[in-house]
Design a protein around this motif. Structure first.
Motif, PDB file in Angstrom:
ATOM      1  N   LYS A 197      -1.305   8.664  13.077  1.00 16.33           N
ATOM      2  CA  LYS A 197      -1.584   8.398  11.588  1.00 16.33           C
ATOM      3  C   LYS A 197      -0.421   7.007  11.324  1.00 16.33           C
ATOM      4  O   LYS A 197      -0.695   6.322  10.803  1.00 16.33           O
ATOM      5  N   LEU A 248       0.515   8.117  -1.919  1.00 14.24           N
ATOM      6  CA  LEU A 248      -0.112   8.635  -0.703  1.00 14.24           C
ATOM      7  C   LEU A 248      -1.416   9.509  -1.181  1.00 14.24           C
ATOM      8  O   LEU A 248      -1.101  10.217  -2.200  1.00 14.24           O
ATOM      9  N   ARG A 263       7.552   3.306   4.655  1.00 16.97           N
ATOM     10  CA  ARG A 263       7.040   2.422   5.830  1.00 16.97           C
ATOM     11  C   ARG A 263       8.230   2.132   6.829  1.00 16.97           C
ATOM     12  O   ARG A 263       8.029   2.215   8.138  1.00 16.97           O
ATOM     13  N   ASP A 313       0.763  -1.279  -0.111  1.00 14.76           N
ATOM     14  CA  ASP A 313       0.179  -0.099  -0.130  1.00 14.76           C
ATOM     15  C   ASP A 313       0.882   1.072   0.036  1.00 14.76           C
ATOM     16  O   ASP A 313       0.655   2.429  -0.456  1.00 14.76           O
ATOM     17  N   ILE A 314       2.079   1.325   0.929  1.00 14.37           N
ATOM     18  CA  ILE A 314       2.754   2.308   0.791  1.00 14.37           C
ATOM     19  C   ILE A 314       4.184   2.031   0.590  1.00 14.37           C
ATOM     20  O   ILE A 314       4.540   0.688   0.753  1.00 14.37           O
ATOM     21  N   GLU A 364      -1.446   4.004  12.754  1.00 17.07           N
ATOM     22  CA  GLU A 364      -2.568   3.468  11.888  1.00 17.07           C
ATOM     23  C   GLU A 364      -2.107   2.737  10.642  1.00 17.07           C
ATOM     24  O   GLU A 364      -2.429   1.687  10.512  1.00 17.07           O
ATOM     25  N   VAL A 365      -1.145   3.410  10.011  1.00 16.45           N
ATOM     26  CA  VAL A 365      -0.702   3.046   8.813  1.00 16.45           C
ATOM     27  C   VAL A 365       0.027   1.735   9.119  1.00 16.45           C
ATOM     28  O   VAL A 365       0.067   0.570   8.101  1.00 16.45           O
TER      29      VAL A 365
END
Length: 154
Positions: free
Chosen positions: A148, A138, A93, A87-88, A151-152
């Motif tokens: 955040k 993003l 990350r 996702d990222i 969360e990520v």
């Protein structure tokens, strides 16, 4: 080139040898390499770890020194084509993980000023990298905060 958060210069690293084609001893089929890349990604490996595993273990017993030379595509391109991309981005990350760990450490050890400074530096890098990735990898309205980041990472 000088380092980002110090006034020192770093020692230069080694350069990868220039090559136009894969070595003769590494004659693995492109599809087999792509299948192995996707398989390793499904096992939870990051693109950099996939490259190391292919270099060390190889495909069908034959090492792959450079995925891009063997297939014509980078590991991340192969993952995107097969809908196995993260996702990222991996570098973002890793910085988020480092910031979360440093924040927990600084909250526990309030007098650790060197790590408080390190946290400031890491968060600064995150904000710069977020500007780079904002819009593509993003969301447009992404702004960094500790909450955040947690969360990520979950």
């Amino acid at each position: 080139m000088a380092r980002m958060h110090t006034r020192r210069r770093g020692s230069s690293g080694s350069d990868k040898p220039t090559a136009d084609e894969p070595p003769e001893w590494s004659d693995v089929d492109e599809e087999a390499i792509e299948d192995r890349v996707v398989e390793l990604a499904e096992q939870g490996h990051d693109p950099s770890q996939i490259g190391l595993k292919l270099r060390d273990e190889g495909v069908q017993g034959t090492p792959i020194p450079d995925v891009k030379l063997a297939t014509g595509k980078k590991v991340t391109e192969i993952l995107e084509e097969n809908d196995a991309a993260a996702d990222i981005p991996e570098d973002f990350r890793n910085l988020l993980e480092k910031a979360v760990n440093l924040r927990e450490h600084v909250e526990e050890h309030g007098q650790d000023h060197s790590n408080r400074r390190a946290l400031q530096n890491v968060e600064s890098k995150i904000r710069r990298l977020a500007d780079y990735y904002r819009g593509d990898e993003l969301p447009e309205d992404f702004t960094y905060s500790y909450e955040k980041a947690q969360e990520v990472l979950e």
